[in-house]
Design an enzyme around this catalytic site. Structure first.
Site, mmCIF file in Angstrom:
data_model
loop_
_atom_site.group_PDB
_atom_site.id
_atom_site.type_symbol
_atom_site.label_atom_id
_atom_site.label_comp_id
_atom_site.label_asym_id
_atom_site.label_seq_id
_atom_site.Cartn_x
_atom_site.Cartn_y
_atom_site.Cartn_z
ATOM 1 N N SER A 196 43.922 48.670 45.119
ATOM 2 C CA SER A 196 43.905 47.621 44.113
ATOM 3 C C SER A 196 43.712 48.196 42.703
ATOM 4 O O SER A 196 44.435 49.103 42.319
ATOM 5 C CB SER A 196 42.821 46.614 44.483
ATOM 6 N N LYS B 285 45.616 51.514 41.070
ATOM 7 C CA LYS B 285 46.217 51.756 39.748
ATOM 8 C C LYS B 285 45.617 53.059 39.219
ATOM 9 O O LYS B 285 46.296 53.913 38.635
ATOM 10 C CB LYS B 285 45.895 50.616 38.770
ATOM 11 N N TRP C 128 50.346 38.357 45.222
ATOM 12 C CA TRP C 128 49.862 38.562 43.839
ATOM 13 C C TRP C 128 50.226 39.973 43.350
ATOM 14 O O TRP C 128 50.507 40.191 42.179
ATOM 15 C CB TRP C 128 48.344 38.346 43.843
ATOM 16 N N HIS D 67 45.246 41.469 51.197
ATOM 17 C CA HIS D 67 44.856 42.471 50.214
ATOM 18 C C HIS D 67 43.583 43.181 50.695
ATOM 19 O O HIS D 67 42.492 42.603 50.628
ATOM 20 C CB HIS D 67 44.589 41.710 48.904
HETATM 21 C C1 GCU Z 1 42.616 41.178 40.669
HETATM 22 C C2 GCU Z 1 43.624 41.719 39.709
HETATM 23 C C3 GCU Z 1 44.480 42.812 40.329
HETATM 24 C C4 GCU Z 1 43.605 43.860 40.968
HETATM 25 C C5 GCU Z 1 42.617 43.219 41.900
HETATM 26 C C6 GCU Z 1 41.578 44.179 42.475
HETATM 27 O O1 GCU Z 1 43.267 40.459 41.686
HETATM 28 O O2 GCU Z 1 44.390 40.668 39.234
HETATM 29 O O3 GCU Z 1 45.302 43.422 39.362
HETATM 30 O O4 GCU Z 1 44.383 44.822 41.617
HETATM 31 O O5 GCU Z 1 41.885 42.241 41.205
HETATM 32 O O6 GCU Z 1 41.335 45.238 41.944
HETATM 33 O O7 GCU Z 1 40.943 43.780 43.462
#
Ligand code: GCU
Length: 422
Positions: free
Chosen positions: A261, A265, A352, A402
């Site tokens: 997540s 990144k 998402w 997720h």
């Molecule tokens: C939120 C956010 C995402 C991210 C996620 C996470 O959903 O919008 O961009 O990846 O959190 O880190 O759990």
């Protein structure tokens, strides 16, 4: 007081509901867009070989992502001291060695500390490792009572017993499901993990964490082209790698950076900006990670910059609701990792994060891997769920939400053995 708190919670819930309701999840509404060709320089010159790519194409893309997406690290800060504060030769029922190392950084009267928790296979003298951050402290990834509880700020999570922004005994082991440590150890691969909040607390506040170490005069926050939190977290991963270069039990040439997540990144940016990482894994990294921004599917650039204003550099806001103007897209972030092994993974219910955009990104990055005669993703048709494609560039989409699951780790371990460790 109670009413106000309830009202605030209601407003927050509505904001999340609103932000997600606005998102496009309809493939037929994905706009027509033209993806920049990683094998063309910004002024349109064709890149025909790996040498030209490395010297010209890669460099200008790296500069763009540095100044306009993640932000540059404003200076150098070396490890002031590294101390093994706790260790055991008999962790995980005798299966592994455990090490807890505290890295300290100093500048003026500022101090920053973070702890690396390692489980290393006994069978290997110098172990390859997966290196990745965790969301709620090292003690959450295992039931092991010897793991030190971080004193750093944490986001509250009452279901994990985390309140008042403090980590306590109550949250020990709450995230064991996300870390298949024994499977790694059985495969001869270690795990090194760090609580990301020790490097920079995950909140829109630039007075804490590593950012202020570089402020000049009365500077309150990074300049528009300077680092946001993702870049700061990536910086921390590189410092962990600096430490491994001095540490005999880890093979510094076989460090695979992993993240889920927002931390996926982070692993991508760490792998792109620091070529010492031998392999890179992005698990459900989504917008600003592996997913193509120009598809505007699920989370968008404008959305992420308003919900998490501290993650990217301020210049990235120039592309809020303006993805067309981006001269790059995230497949080019992935391409920066070439020719090193890369694994992108998605989850079916994680719309998402735009699984298709994550897949296509890996596909379009593969062009650059071709220059190095490395096999990437060869078809733009997404594989079926739970049917991984494993090459130097790998991809899977699994059933479920997720998350990070044993299925994910089984694939990463298998791929690491084939692609990174051979
Ligand atoms: C939120 C956010 C995402 C991210 C996620 C996470 O959903 O919008 O961009 O990846 O959190 O880190 O759990």
């Amino acid at each position: 007081m109670k009413k106000i708190a309830l009202l605030i919670i209601f407003v927050m819930v509505m904001q999340v509901a609103w932000s997600q309701a606005e998102a496009n999840y309809d493939e037929s509404k994905v706009p027509d867009f033209e993806l920049p060709d990683p094998l063309k320089t910004f002024n349109g010159k064709k890149i025909r070989n790996s040498k030209k790519w490395t010297k010209k194409g890669r460099q200008e893309l790296l500069d763009f992502f540095t100044e306009n997406v993640y932000g540059e690290v404003p200076g150098e800060l070396k490890i002031a001291s590294a101390q093994i504060v706790e260790q055991s030769e008999n962790a995980l029922n005798g299966k592994a060695k455990r090490r807890q190392v505290e890295l300290t950084f100093k500048k003026g009267n500022r101090n920053l500390h973070f702890f690396i928790l390692m489980y290393l296979p006994k069978s290997v003298e110098k172990a390859p490792v997966f290196l990745g951050y965790n969301f709620y402290g090292n003690h959450t990834i295992t039931e092991d009572v010897n793991v030190i509880i971080s004193e750093a700020w944490s986001r509250d999570n009452p279901s994990f017993g985390i309140i008042n922004n403090q980590l306590t005994e109550q949250s020990r082991g709450v995230r064991t499901n996300r870390w298949a440590i024994e499977k790694m150890i059985d495969a001869g691969i270690g795990l090194a993990t760090i609580y990301y909040g020790e490097v920079d607390p995950d909140k829109d506040d630039f007075t804490d964490g590593v950012h202020p170490f570089f402020y000049v005069d009365n500077q309150q926050q990074p300049a528009a082209s300077e680092w946001g939190s993702i870049s700061a977290w990536s910086w921390g991963l590189s410092r962990a790698l600096d430490y491994f270069e001095t540490y005999s039990e880890v093979d510094e040439n076989k460090v695979i950076v992993f993240g889920h997540s927002r931390l996926g990144k982070t692993s991508l940016w760490a792998g792109a900006s620091d070529e010492r990482f031998a392999g890179v894994i992005s698990n459900c990294s989504g917008c600003g990670g592996a997913a193509l921004s120009k598809r505007k599917f699920g989370e968008t650039v404008g959305r992420i910059n308003s919900s998490f204003p501290h993650w990217f550099c301020k210049n990235f806001r120039n592309f809020n609701n303006n993805e067309e103007a981006l001269p790059v897209d995230q497949h080019e972030l992935l391409a920066l990792i070439a020719p090193r092994p890369l694994y992108v993974a998605s989850a079916e219910e994680d719309q998402w994060a735009d699984p298709k955009g994550e897949f296509l990104s890996a596909f379009y990055a593969s062009k650059v891997y071709d220059l190095f005669d490395k096999k990437g993703i060869t078809s733009d048709k997404m594989p079926a769920v739970n049917e991984p494609i494993q090459n130097t560039v790998s991809y899977h989409i699994r059933t479920g939400k997720h998350d990070v699951t044993d299925f994910d780790w089984e694939q990463y371990i298998n791929w690491a053995k084939e692609q990174v460790l051979k």
